[in-house]
Design an enzyme around this catalytic site. Structure first.
Site, PDB file in Angstrom:
ATOM      1  N   SER A  11      30.609  27.588  61.483  1.00  0.00           N
ATOM      2  CA  SER A  11      30.941  28.083  59.944  1.00  0.00           C
ATOM      3  C   SER A  11      30.114  27.367  58.592  1.00  0.00           C
ATOM      4  O   SER A  11      29.430  26.319  59.474  1.00  0.00           O
ATOM      5  CB  SER A  11      32.606  26.788  59.014  1.00  0.00           C
ATOM      6  OG  SER A  11      32.681  27.626  58.044  1.00  0.00           O
ATOM      7  N   ASN A  13      31.152  27.221  55.492  1.00  0.00           N
ATOM      8  CA  ASN A  13      31.653  26.877  53.928  1.00  0.00           C
ATOM      9  C   ASN A  13      31.592  24.931  54.040  1.00  0.00           C
ATOM     10  O   ASN A  13      32.045  25.127  54.804  1.00  0.00           O
ATOM     11  CB  ASN A  13      32.900  27.434  54.363  1.00  0.00           C
ATOM     12  CG  ASN A  13      33.654  26.905  53.474  1.00  0.00           C
ATOM     13  OD1 ASN A  13      34.040  25.809  52.392  1.00  0.00           O
ATOM     14  ND2 ASN A  13      35.102  28.312  53.022  1.00  0.00           N
ATOM     15  N   PRO A  14      31.673  24.450  52.546  1.00  0.00           N
ATOM     16  CA  PRO A  14      31.463  23.346  52.679  1.00  0.00           C
ATOM     17  C   PRO A  14      32.494  22.548  52.273  1.00  0.00           C
ATOM     18  O   PRO A  14      32.872  21.954  53.013  1.00  0.00           O
ATOM     19  CB  PRO A  14      30.399  22.925  51.583  1.00  0.00           C
ATOM     20  CG  PRO A  14      30.225  24.580  50.916  1.00  0.00           C
ATOM     21  CD  PRO A  14      30.140  25.467  51.977  1.00  0.00           C
ATOM     22  N   LYS A  16      35.733  23.628  53.967  1.00  0.00           N
ATOM     23  CA  LYS A  16      35.581  23.498  55.408  1.00  0.00           C
ATOM     24  C   LYS A  16      35.134  22.263  56.145  1.00  0.00           C
ATOM     25  O   LYS A  16      36.316  21.664  56.900  1.00  0.00           O
ATOM     26  CB  LYS A  16      35.925  24.235  55.759  1.00  0.00           C
ATOM     27  CG  LYS A  16      36.756  25.013  57.428  1.00  0.00           C
ATOM     28  CD  LYS A  16      36.326  26.499  58.633  1.00  0.00           C
ATOM     29  CE  LYS A  16      36.755  27.181  57.268  1.00  0.00           C
ATOM     30  NZ  LYS A  16      36.553  29.320  57.647  1.00  0.00           N
ATOM     31  N   ASP A  74      39.993  30.698  62.189  1.00  0.00           N
ATOM     32  CA  ASP A  74      40.585  31.755  61.139  1.00  0.00           C
ATOM     33  C   ASP A  74      41.757  31.198  60.769  1.00  0.00           C
ATOM     34  O   ASP A  74      42.621  30.825  61.063  1.00  0.00           O
ATOM     35  CB  ASP A  74      40.385  32.952  61.508  1.00  0.00           C
ATOM     36  CG  ASP A  74      40.107  33.941  61.031  1.00  0.00           C
ATOM     37  OD1 ASP A  74      39.792  33.991  59.950  1.00  0.00           O
ATOM     38  OD2 ASP A  74      41.071  35.377  61.063  1.00  0.00           O
ATOM     39  N   ASP A 160      45.266  28.641  47.285  1.00  0.00           N
ATOM     40  CA  ASP A 160      45.570  27.124  46.851  1.00  0.00           C
ATOM     41  C   ASP A 160      46.283  27.196  45.582  1.00  0.00           C
ATOM     42  O   ASP A 160      47.228  26.553  45.537  1.00  0.00           O
ATOM     43  CB  ASP A 160      44.782  25.786  47.101  1.00  0.00           C
ATOM     44  CG  ASP A 160      43.738  25.927  48.949  1.00  0.00           C
ATOM     45  OD1 ASP A 160      44.652  26.032  49.806  1.00  0.00           O
ATOM     46  OD2 ASP A 160      42.807  24.777  48.397  1.00  0.00           O
ATOM     47  N   LYS A 180      46.458  17.268  51.527  1.00  0.00           N
ATOM     48  CA  LYS A 180      46.724  18.599  51.542  1.00  0.00           C
ATOM     49  C   LYS A 180      45.992  18.260  53.432  1.00  0.00           C
ATOM     50  O   LYS A 180      46.157  19.155  53.495  1.00  0.00           O
ATOM     51  CB  LYS A 180      45.658  19.518  50.832  1.00  0.00           C
ATOM     52  CG  LYS A 180      45.117  21.115  51.690  1.00  0.00           C
ATOM     53  CD  LYS A 180      43.940  21.130  51.042  1.00  0.00           C
ATOM     54  CE  LYS A 180      43.747  23.257  52.002  1.00  0.00           C
ATOM     55  NZ  LYS A 180      42.623  23.645  51.032  1.00  0.00           N
ATOM     56  N   HIS A 185      48.239  23.699  57.125  1.00  0.00           N
ATOM     57  CA  HIS A 185      47.986  24.542  57.978  1.00  0.00           C
ATOM     58  C   HIS A 185      46.574  24.354  59.204  1.00  0.00           C
ATOM     59  O   HIS A 185      47.148  23.573  60.407  1.00  0.00           O
ATOM     60  CB  HIS A 185      48.045  26.000  57.375  1.00  0.00           C
ATOM     61  CG  HIS A 185      46.854  26.144  56.237  1.00  0.00           C
ATOM     62  ND1 HIS A 185      47.246  25.677  54.966  1.00  0.00           N
ATOM     63  CD2 HIS A 185      45.637  26.926  56.760  1.00  0.00           C
ATOM     64  CE1 HIS A 185      46.245  25.944  54.446  1.00  0.00           C
ATOM     65  NE2 HIS A 185      45.314  26.467  54.776  1.00  0.00           N
ATOM     66  N   ARG A 186      45.673  23.347  58.256  1.00  0.00           N
ATOM     67  CA  ARG A 186      44.387  23.894  58.650  1.00  0.00           C
ATOM     68  C   ARG A 186      44.395  22.539  59.669  1.00  0.00           C
ATOM     69  O   ARG A 186      44.166  21.817  60.237  1.00  0.00           O
ATOM     70  CB  ARG A 186      43.297  23.642  57.896  1.00  0.00           C
ATOM     71  CG  ARG A 186      41.859  23.142  58.605  1.00  0.00           C
ATOM     72  CD  ARG A 186      40.272  23.736  57.818  1.00  0.00           C
ATOM     73  NE  ARG A 186      40.097  25.142  57.914  1.00  0.00           N
ATOM     74  CZ  ARG A 186      40.501  25.640  56.697  1.00  0.00           C
ATOM     75  NH1 ARG A 186      40.812  25.762  55.635  1.00  0.00           N
ATOM     76  NH2 ARG A 186      40.319  26.831  56.769  1.00  0.00           N
TER      77      ARG A 186
END
Length: 212
Positions: A11, A13-14, A16, A74, A160, A180, A185-186
């Site tokens: 990824s 995505n920063p 993530k 994902d 979110d 969080k 979930h992550r």
């Protein structure tokens, strides 16, 4: 392990990457994004019918080009009233180039006039792990909640601001990253991943000891 192994996240995505680094910070791995290992331009088409298929495809594609353990995830938002939509299409719910705002607006439109008690939903994350020998495992995490009527909160990303977490009566965007990263979930999936990686580390140690 004397030397840290590379753990490459499929990824760029920063948000993530930081979340993953925070949750796995106690493990002896160099955690790198795909951008940091020279694969910034690698785009994997997420055409799977499930989160598992997409996660595994992303991890395998990166694993072909790097040395180390590769993880990819994902994530989808599954809304009961919408028969599980947006699901696997969560990131592009309002179209291929949709922004977070576009996706949220479409979701709110589809749930117009639906009362709060019927706006139940789950976030699900599937993490695929491709090991150095190219064997792989998948791990799933979940978080339950409801979809609010208006975006609330300034933190977070994606859905979110709309996802009111069960037991907190606040959205992920209101709770902030510290909470969080413990309940999402992550986070659920990453905690399970951490245990799996600990076992991998221990297996490596045992193997190295027995080979001496």
């Amino acid at each position: 392990m004397k030397n840290k192994k590379n753990l490459i996240v499929s990824s760029g995505n920063p948000h993530k990457i930081e979340e993953i680094k925070s949750i796995l910070k106690d493990l002896p791995f160099n955690i790198l994004s795909k951008d940091e290992v020279g694969l910034k331009d690698l785009e994997v088409v997420e055409d799977g019918e499930t989160l598992k298929e997409n996660a595994l495809k992303k991890a395998l594609e990166v694993s072909k080009k790097v040395e180390g353990i590769v993880i990819a995830d994902d994530t989808g938002l599954f809304v009961d009233k919408l028969d599980g939509r947006p699901g696997v299409y969560s990131s592009r719910y309002a179209g291929e180039n949709a922004t977070y705002k576009n996706n949220n607006e479409k979701l709110l439109k589809e749930l117009k006039d639906v009362p709060l008690e019927e706006r139940t939903a789950k976030f699900k994350t599937v993490i695929a792990v491709v090991l150095e020998d190219k064997n792989h495992i998948t791990i799933t995490g979940e978080c339950s909640g409801k979809i609010g009527f208006t975006p609330e909160g300034e933190d977070g990303f994606g859905y979110d601001p709309l996802f009111i977490v069960d037991g907190y009566n606040k959205t992920f965007a209101e709770l902030g990253d510290d909470i969080k990263n413990k309940i999402s979930h992550r986070a659920d999936a990453l905690k399970k991943l951490r245990e799996a990686l600990k076992n991998i580390i221990e297996d490596d140690r045992n193997e190295n000891t027995s080979s001496k």
